[in-house]
Design a protein around this motif. Structure first.
Motif, PDB file in Angstrom:
ATOM      1  N   SER A 115      -1.042   1.464  -6.856  1.00 60.99           N
ATOM      2  CA  SER A 115      -1.854   2.320  -7.740  1.00 60.99           C
ATOM      3  C   SER A 115      -1.156   2.673  -9.040  1.00 60.99           C
ATOM      4  CB  SER A 115      -2.240   3.607  -6.995  1.00 60.99           C
ATOM      5  OG  SER A 115      -1.059   4.306  -6.590  1.00 60.99           O
ATOM      6  N   ASP A 116       0.144   2.617  -9.143  1.00 54.42           N
ATOM      7  CA  ASP A 116       0.857   3.024 -10.353  1.00 54.42           C
ATOM      8  C   ASP A 116       1.508   1.807 -11.002  1.00 54.42           C
ATOM      9  OD1 ASP A 116       1.845   4.597 -12.304  1.00 54.42           O
ATOM     10  OD2 ASP A 116       3.066   5.890 -11.016  1.00 54.42           O
ATOM     11  N   PRO A 132       8.286   3.287 -10.116  1.00 56.87           N
ATOM     12  CA  PRO A 132       7.727   3.796  -8.848  1.00 56.87           C
ATOM     13  C   PRO A 132       6.838   2.768  -8.150  1.00 56.87           C
ATOM     14  CG  PRO A 132       7.576   5.453 -10.559  1.00 56.87           C
ATOM     15  CD  PRO A 132       7.994   4.193 -11.238  1.00 56.87           C
ATOM     16  N   ALA A 133       6.009   2.079  -8.922  1.00 57.98           N
ATOM     17  CA  ALA A 133       5.124   1.074  -8.326  1.00 57.98           C
ATOM     18  C   ALA A 133       5.936  -0.090  -7.771  1.00 57.98           C
ATOM     19  CB  ALA A 133       4.124   0.583  -9.373  1.00 57.98           C
ATOM     20  N   ALA A 134       7.016  -0.466  -8.483  1.00 55.89           N
ATOM     21  CA  ALA A 134       7.853  -1.578  -8.006  1.00 55.89           C
ATOM     22  C   ALA A 134       8.506  -1.231  -6.675  1.00 55.89           C
ATOM     23  CB  ALA A 134       8.905  -1.914  -9.061  1.00 55.89           C
ATOM     24  N   LEU A 135       9.006   0.006  -6.525  1.00 59.64           N
ATOM     25  CA  LEU A 135       9.621   0.419  -5.261  1.00 59.64           C
ATOM     26  C   LEU A 135       8.588   0.466  -4.129  1.00 59.64           C
ATOM     27  CD1 LEU A 135      11.956   3.279  -6.588  1.00 59.64           C
ATOM     28  CD2 LEU A 135      12.597   0.951  -5.911  1.00 59.64           C
ATOM     29  N   PHE A 136       7.393   1.007  -4.477  1.00 56.93           N
ATOM     30  CA  PHE A 136       6.337   1.066  -3.465  1.00 56.93           C
ATOM     31  C   PHE A 136       5.900  -0.335  -3.058  1.00 56.93           C
ATOM     32  CE2 PHE A 136       2.217   2.294  -1.691  1.00 56.93           C
ATOM     33  CZ  PHE A 136       2.531   3.466  -1.046  1.00 56.93           C
ATOM     34  N   MET A 137       5.874  -1.257  -4.060  1.00 57.94           N
ATOM     35  CA  MET A 137       5.509  -2.660  -3.794  1.00 57.94           C
ATOM     36  C   MET A 137       6.551  -3.315  -2.882  1.00 57.94           C
ATOM     37  SD  MET A 137       7.132  -5.512  -5.357  1.00 57.94           S
ATOM     38  CE  MET A 137       6.831  -7.243  -5.387  1.00 57.94           C
ATOM     39  N   MET A 186       0.828   7.793  -3.520  1.00 55.23           N
ATOM     40  CA  MET A 186       0.590   6.440  -4.014  1.00 55.23           C
ATOM     41  C   MET A 186      -0.087   5.638  -2.923  1.00 55.23           C
ATOM     42  SD  MET A 186       4.169   5.731  -6.033  1.00 55.23           S
ATOM     43  CE  MET A 186       3.586   4.193  -6.692  1.00 55.23           C
ATOM     44  N   PHE A 187      -0.740   4.560  -3.320  1.00 56.54           N
ATOM     45  CA  PHE A 187      -1.411   3.694  -2.352  1.00 56.54           C
ATOM     46  C   PHE A 187      -1.405   2.275  -2.885  1.00 56.54           C
ATOM     47  CE2 PHE A 187      -4.655   5.266  -5.226  1.00 56.54           C
ATOM     48  CZ  PHE A 187      -5.342   4.118  -5.583  1.00 56.54           C
ATOM     49  N   VAL A 188      -1.830   1.340  -2.037  1.00 55.89           N
ATOM     50  CA  VAL A 188      -1.889  -0.062  -2.403  1.00 55.89           C
ATOM     51  C   VAL A 188      -3.177  -0.650  -1.834  1.00 55.89           C
ATOM     52  CG1 VAL A 188      -0.531  -0.735  -0.389  1.00 55.89           C
ATOM     53  CG2 VAL A 188      -0.709  -2.307  -2.320  1.00 55.89           C
ATOM     54  N   PRO A 200     -10.213   1.398   3.966  1.00 55.47           N
ATOM     55  CA  PRO A 200      -9.807   1.897   2.651  1.00 55.47           C
ATOM     56  C   PRO A 200      -8.446   1.358   2.238  1.00 55.47           C
ATOM     57  CG  PRO A 200      -9.435   3.566   4.294  1.00 55.47           C
ATOM     58  CD  PRO A 200     -10.094   2.424   5.019  1.00 55.47           C
ATOM     59  N   MET A 201      -8.048   1.797   1.018  1.00 56.91           N
ATOM     60  CA  MET A 201      -6.741   1.378   0.528  1.00 56.91           C
ATOM     61  C   MET A 201      -5.649   1.894   1.451  1.00 56.91           C
ATOM     62  SD  MET A 201      -8.348   3.855  -1.269  1.00 56.91           S
ATOM     63  CE  MET A 201      -8.141   5.550  -1.768  1.00 56.91           C
ATOM     64  N   VAL A 202      -4.500   1.253   1.386  1.00 54.97           N
ATOM     65  CA  VAL A 202      -3.432   1.436   2.360  1.00 54.97           C
ATOM     66  C   VAL A 202      -2.392   2.395   1.792  1.00 54.97           C
ATOM     67  CG1 VAL A 202      -1.643   0.261   3.683  1.00 54.97           C
ATOM     68  CG2 VAL A 202      -3.853  -0.858   3.290  1.00 54.97           C
ATOM     69  N   GLY A 203      -1.932   3.343   2.623  1.00 55.31           N
ATOM     70  CA  GLY A 203      -0.822   4.211   2.264  1.00 55.31           C
ATOM     71  C   GLY A 203      -1.223   5.576   1.792  1.00 55.31           C
TER      72      GLY A 203
END
Length: 656
Positions: free
Chosen positions: A475-476, A480-485, A522-524, A566-569
């Motif tokens: 989502s970001d 932050p998005a790279a770490l969540f990814m 955050m979510f993915v 739904p979206m994950v996380g």
């Protein structure tokens, strides 16, 4: 050639002075010239009135003298007639011949003195021998000025004994009309002249009477010449012209030609007229004033050369040139002193600015240059400018240091982000290395909006020989998005590769682990699929992600329907569904993130799902890699110069 500031200011001040002085001087000289012309015009009008007044005075004296002379001549003529009649009575004792001789002698004597005589009988005809009139005329046609016939006036019945005085007008011997003063006296003794009753007529020409006057028009003109010498008309010419003949009666002053006749005739209708005329060739224009003296039938003309009138202006121009030269020299000196005073600090400031341009603003030298106390003591704007310049220099030095520090920090951050990007890309498989090794055809492309992003893809072979194909969108953006990814990729691999879970169970497992400590909410969006390369059978779970496209070998396009959850996380406790489908031989499945469909151009228009679908439709004989490159090129062309707003990730696969 460079012109310095001082020279420019001096030139500008001198130019400004001349721009003010020259128009003012021109206007002053022009006004002075007009004033001189007007003054001379008024002067000539006044002089004309003075001359006209004296001429009229002389003319009235002349008329009065004419009246006095006419009365004297009348009395003289009356006395002569009465004395002659008395003489005839005294000659009565003499013989007719003696009487005739004496009377004839007396009449001839009077004729010599301008008095002509004629004796008329009772019928109004001249008596032969007593006709001493110098012209032969028909007395029957003669009338007096009242229109009465002369032969009727001298009839003995109507003529008084004391005689009759009248004025006759007639044409004699084709000499034109002439006027005579006539005295008609009856002779009551018929025996005196040829034994007839007669009328004795004495005649005197009126124009001869005028020549005997003391004052004549000629004497008036002569007296005016003497009077003009006493008038203040130096330099001007005065001319009296007889209107009937155009003859000059008086010409005083410089000789000039006469003005045009039309100019003179205008005075008869309009009175005094003035104009600038050229009377003498080569002498320039004259200011000419003309007036008509109606009683005398004369023209009065006064002319003054314009050059003479404007001679004071020429003297003034010469003086002005001298004053202008002296003033220019003084102005140059004043301008030089003023500009030196004002430009000295500006030139010093220019030198300091030139020196500052070569400084290293991050050096000790720059600090010393701007932090030394060299403030101007002037209290005007120039002093404020110099102080502001030094303050600006100190500010620049401070900002340069801050910018350099910020640049170093950014450089370090850029290096860190570049390392993070390398690490992020290292987590994801390289599609080029899978060519020929994977049991199916695979092509992938990741384009981040920043150095690192949140989109992800992954593919690997499971323990049962199927091919796992994953695509997700965090989502970001950024770190932050790279770490969540990275966490998502790791968790998905662990659930499928290590634990052998199905797509739906693996998605639920990943959701539980991501949402457990997700303080940033955050979510993915996640798509997990397992492909059997041998049969083309595919099992997948879609957690809030874009629906994939399937492009057949014939160019037809379809979507892989079904949303597992739904979206994950974001939240825990969700379960997801599995969906099954089959890819036909040559059919390509395209997974993509919303960075494709939500790409914007300069007009803020979206690329959209419909455009993507139309792009794929009709494409025949493409490989997964060709399809990925086709979509990437179309999105780039659509976006144009607009900045990318989101990461783009594509994953295409097909059975061999």
């Amino acid at each position: 050639m460079t012109v310095n500031l001082r020279l420019k200011l001096v030139s500008l001040m001198i130019l400004a002075t001349f721009l003010v002085v020259i128009p003012f001087s021109y206007y002053s000289i022009e006004s002075f010239s007009k004033a001189l012309i007007n003054h001379q015009t008024n002067f000539q009008v006044v002089m004309a009135k003075v001359i006209s007044s004296e001429l009229y005075e002389d003319y009235f004296d002349y008329l009065l003298n004419q009246i006095v002379e006419a009365r004297r001549q009348r009395e003289e003529l009356l006395a002569l007639g009465l004395r002659f009649r008395t003489l005839l009575n005294d000659l009565e004792p003499l013989s007719p011949k003696e009487r005739l001789d004496i009377a004839s002698d007396q009449l001839a004597l009077m004729n010599e003195h301008g008095i002509e005589t004629t004796v008329f009988n009772a019928s109004g005809k001249p008596v032969k021998g007593y006709d001493h009139f110098s012209h032969i005329i028909d007395w029957n046609s003669v009338t007096d000025i009242a229109g009465r016939k002369f032969n009727e006036l001298i009839g003995l019945d109507s003529l008084p004994t004391s005689g009759l005085m009248t004025i006759l007008s007639f044409s004699a011997d084709d000499r034109g009309d002439q006027m005579y003063l006539a005295f008609c006296l009856p002779i009551d003794n018929a025996s005196l002249i040829k034994n007839e009753l007669v009328t004795l007529t004495f005649l005197m020409r009126i124009d001869l009477m005028r020549t005997k006057a003391v004052f004549t028009t000629k004497s008036i003109a002569e007296q005016m010449t003497d009077r003009l010498k006493r008038l203040p008309i130096e330099g001007a010419s005065v001319t009296l012209i007889e209107a009937k003949t155009g003859r000059k009666l008086v010409e005083y002053g410089p000789k000039t030609n006469l003005p045009p006749t039309a100019f003179l005739e205008r005075t008869k209708n309009f009175g005094t007229v003035e104009d600038e005329l050229i009377l003498n060739s080569g002498e320039g224009a004259h200011l000419v004033m003309a007036d008509y003296l109606r009683p005398l039938d004369w023209f009065l003309v006064m002319a003054t050369p314009v050059k003479q009138i404007l001679s004071p202006v020429n003297d003034l121009i010469g003086q002005f040139v001298i004053i202008a030269v002296i003033s220019s020299i003084v102005m140059c000196l004043i301008a030089a002193l003023v500009t030196y005073y004002f430009t000295k600090p500006i030139l010093r400031l220019c030198k300091e600015a030139a020196a500052a341009a070569s400084l290293d603003f991050n050096s000790k030298e720059a600090e010393e240059f701007f932090y030394l106390e060299r403030h101007s003591t002037r209290g005007d704007e120039i002093g404020s400018l110099e102080r502001a310049f030094m303050g600006m220099g100190r500010t620049i030095v401070s900002h340069v240091k801050e910018l350099l520090s910020e640049a170093e920090r950014r450089e370090r951050l850029h290096g860190e982000l570049a390392a993070a990007q390398g690490i992020q890309l290292g987590i994801l498989p390289d599609p080029d290395l899978a060519v020929g090794k994977a049991p199916c055809q695979v092509a992938a492309r990741l384009l981040t909006a920043k150095e690192v992003g949140g989109d992800l893809y992954d593919f690997f072979t499971t323990q049962d020989g199927r091919e796992a194909l994953i695509l997700g969108d965090v989502s970001d953006k950024g770190v932050p998005a790279a770490l969540f990814m990275a966490m998502t990729v790791t968790l998905v691999r662990q659930a499928i590769l290590d634990e052998g879970l199905s797509p739906s169970v693996a998605m639920a497992k990943v959701n539980e682990r991501l949402s457990a400590q997700n303080t940033n909410c955050m979510f993915v969006t996640l798509f997990i699929s397992l492909l059997d390369p041998a049969t083309g059978s595919i099992t997948y779970a879609n957690g809030g992600h874009c629906q994939p496209l399937a492009l057949s070998s014939s160019g037809a396009v379809r979507t892989l329907e079904g949303l597992s959850g739904p979206m994950v996380g974001a939240l825990d406790g969700f379960s997801y569904l599995n969906f099954n489908d089959t890819l036909e031989p040559g059919e390509i499945c395209l997974l993509y993130t919303d960075g494709v469909t939500e790409a914007q151009n300069e007009k803020a228009e979206f690329f959209g799902f419909e455009r993507l679908e139309n792009l794929a439709r009709g494409q025949i004989g493409l490989s997964p890699e060709d399809l990925v490159e086709l979509v990437v090129g179309a999105v780039s062309e659509f976006r144009g110069q607009a900045e990318p707003s989101d990461d783009i990730c594509l994953l295409a696969f097909a059975t061999k």
